[in-house]
Design a protein around this motif. Structure first.
Motif, PDB file in Angstrom:
ATOM      1  N   ASP A  64       0.820  -1.208   0.000  1.00 53.23           N
ATOM      2  CA  ASP A  64       0.000   0.000   0.000  1.00 53.23           C
ATOM      3  C   ASP A  64       0.854   1.258   0.000  1.00 53.23           C
ATOM      4  OD1 ASP A  64      -2.234  -1.615   0.122  1.00 53.23           O
ATOM      5  OD2 ASP A  64      -2.475  -1.413   2.305  1.00 53.23           O
ATOM      6  N   TYR A  65       2.124   1.122   0.370  1.00 55.19           N
ATOM      7  CA  TYR A  65       3.020   2.277   0.467  1.00 55.19           C
ATOM      8  C   TYR A  65       4.040   2.324  -0.666  1.00 55.19           C
ATOM      9  CZ  TYR A  65       1.066   2.656   5.136  1.00 55.19           C
ATOM     10  OH  TYR A  65       0.187   2.782   6.197  1.00 55.19           O
ATOM     11  N   CYS A  66       4.016   1.338  -1.537  1.00 52.89           N
ATOM     12  CA  CYS A  66       4.982   1.288  -2.639  1.00 52.89           C
ATOM     13  C   CYS A  66       4.569   2.232  -3.762  1.00 52.89           C
ATOM     14  CB  CYS A  66       5.092  -0.145  -3.184  1.00 52.89           C
ATOM     15  SG  CYS A  66       5.944  -1.288  -2.081  1.00 52.89           S
TER      16      CYS A  66
ATOM     17  N   LYS B  32       5.963   4.202  11.229  1.00 53.30           N
ATOM     18  CA  LYS B  32       5.321   2.889  11.091  1.00 53.30           C
ATOM     19  C   LYS B  32       6.335   1.750  11.146  1.00 53.30           C
ATOM     20  CE  LYS B  32       1.562   4.725   8.233  1.00 53.30           C
ATOM     21  NZ  LYS B  32       2.007   6.138   8.286  1.00 53.30           N
TER      22      LYS B  32
ATOM     23  N   ARG C 166       8.591   6.906   3.436  1.00 55.42           N
ATOM     24  CA  ARG C 166       7.127   6.880   3.517  1.00 55.42           C
ATOM     25  C   ARG C 166       6.628   6.088   4.722  1.00 55.42           C
ATOM     26  NH1 ARG C 166       5.011   7.724  -1.889  1.00 55.42           N
ATOM     27  NH2 ARG C 166       3.310   6.255  -1.535  1.00 55.42           N
ATOM     28  N   LEU C 167       7.542   5.371   5.377  1.00 61.21           N
ATOM     29  CA  LEU C 167       7.161   4.508   6.497  1.00 61.21           C
ATOM     30  C   LEU C 167       7.555   5.067   7.856  1.00 61.21           C
ATOM     31  CD1 LEU C 167       8.199   1.027   5.022  1.00 61.21           C
ATOM     32  CD2 LEU C 167       5.956   2.146   4.935  1.00 61.21           C
TER      33      LEU C 167
END
Length: 242
Positions: free
Chosen positions: A183-185, A204, A200-201
């Motif tokens: 979902d974050y790629c 998390k 982006r992580l």
């Protein structure tokens, strides 16, 4: 979960190791009589990983022959990249390999390490984090991806090769995550885990400081150091199949 799986990222060109890599891929360079890729395959077996996907690019046919030359105790899938997809791009292109798993590993093949993968994935599951990044104390933080940890081991900052590092906790290229990572790629290739995905992580990710031996063999200096270090370390228990 049917099988524990992992990606072994082995498609790098090994430019800094020329001329050693003119005719052999970096992942097959020998350390203490074994290709570095074999250390990873043996470690996967030792820690209960039953299936791996290895991406290939330079001198791919030699990796194919190496894999075919032995009766490996784990299942191995090879994924050839005519053009390099980048480390994140490899994950995206092979999403089907892990999309039904609870969690999976991602390992950079140019690291020599005896890290306890079982201990690391256990902490990953306990943390309930989306992603766990292996970390080590780097003597050259400007050359690494540098993470900032809070008291709960959550990564609150990450910079790839920063000019002004905030610390020395560096990305070890050893990760545990789950299919939610897709979902974050990014929806493009090539793309890179360090530059494109990890920022982006932030918030998390869980950080796991590796206490065992770890060395990136990607330079001539480190490759020679690895040859000396392996004589002092006991890797013999990893080689269950001889």
């Amino acid at each position: 979960m049917s099988k524990m799986k992992a990606f072994i990222l082995a498609a790098g060109k090994g430019s800094r190791l020329k001329p050693l890599t003119d005719h052999i891929p970096k992942c097959l360079l020998s350390i203490g009589g074994y290709p570095v890729l074999q250390y990873w395959l043996e470690a996967c077996k030792l820690h209960g990983i039953q299936e791996v996907l290895i991406n290939l690019h330079c001198h791919a046919e030699k990796v194919v022959r190496f894999i075919q030359s032995k009766n490996w105790p784990i299942q191995i899938r090879l994924s050839y990249e005519p053009q390099l997809l980048g480390s994140e791009g490899t994950l995206i292109a092979n999403k089907d390999f892990v999309e039904k798993e609870d969690f999976f590993g991602i390992f950079y093949a140019d690291n020599l390490t005896n890290v306890d993968l079982t201990k690391m994935w256990t902490q990953h599951l306990q943390s309930k984090a989306l992603f766990t990044m292996g970390l080590f104390h780097s003597p050259n933080p400007k050359e690494c991806g540098i993470a900032t940890l809070d008291p709960n081991n959550i990564i609150t900052g990450f910079q790839e090769k920063p000019m002004k590092p905030t610390g020395d906790l560096a990305n070890a290229g050893i990760y545990w995550t789950s299919p939610e990572i897709f979902d974050y790629c990014l929806d493009r290739v090539p793309c890179d885990i360090g530059y494109d995905l990890l920022p982006r992580l932030i918030g998390k990710m869980n950080g796991y400081v590796i206490e065992e031996y770890l060395l990136d063999i990607g330079t001539h200096q480190n490759y020679q150091r690895a040859q000396n270090d392996v004589k002092q370390l006991d890797f013999s228990t990893m080689f269950l199949e001889g």
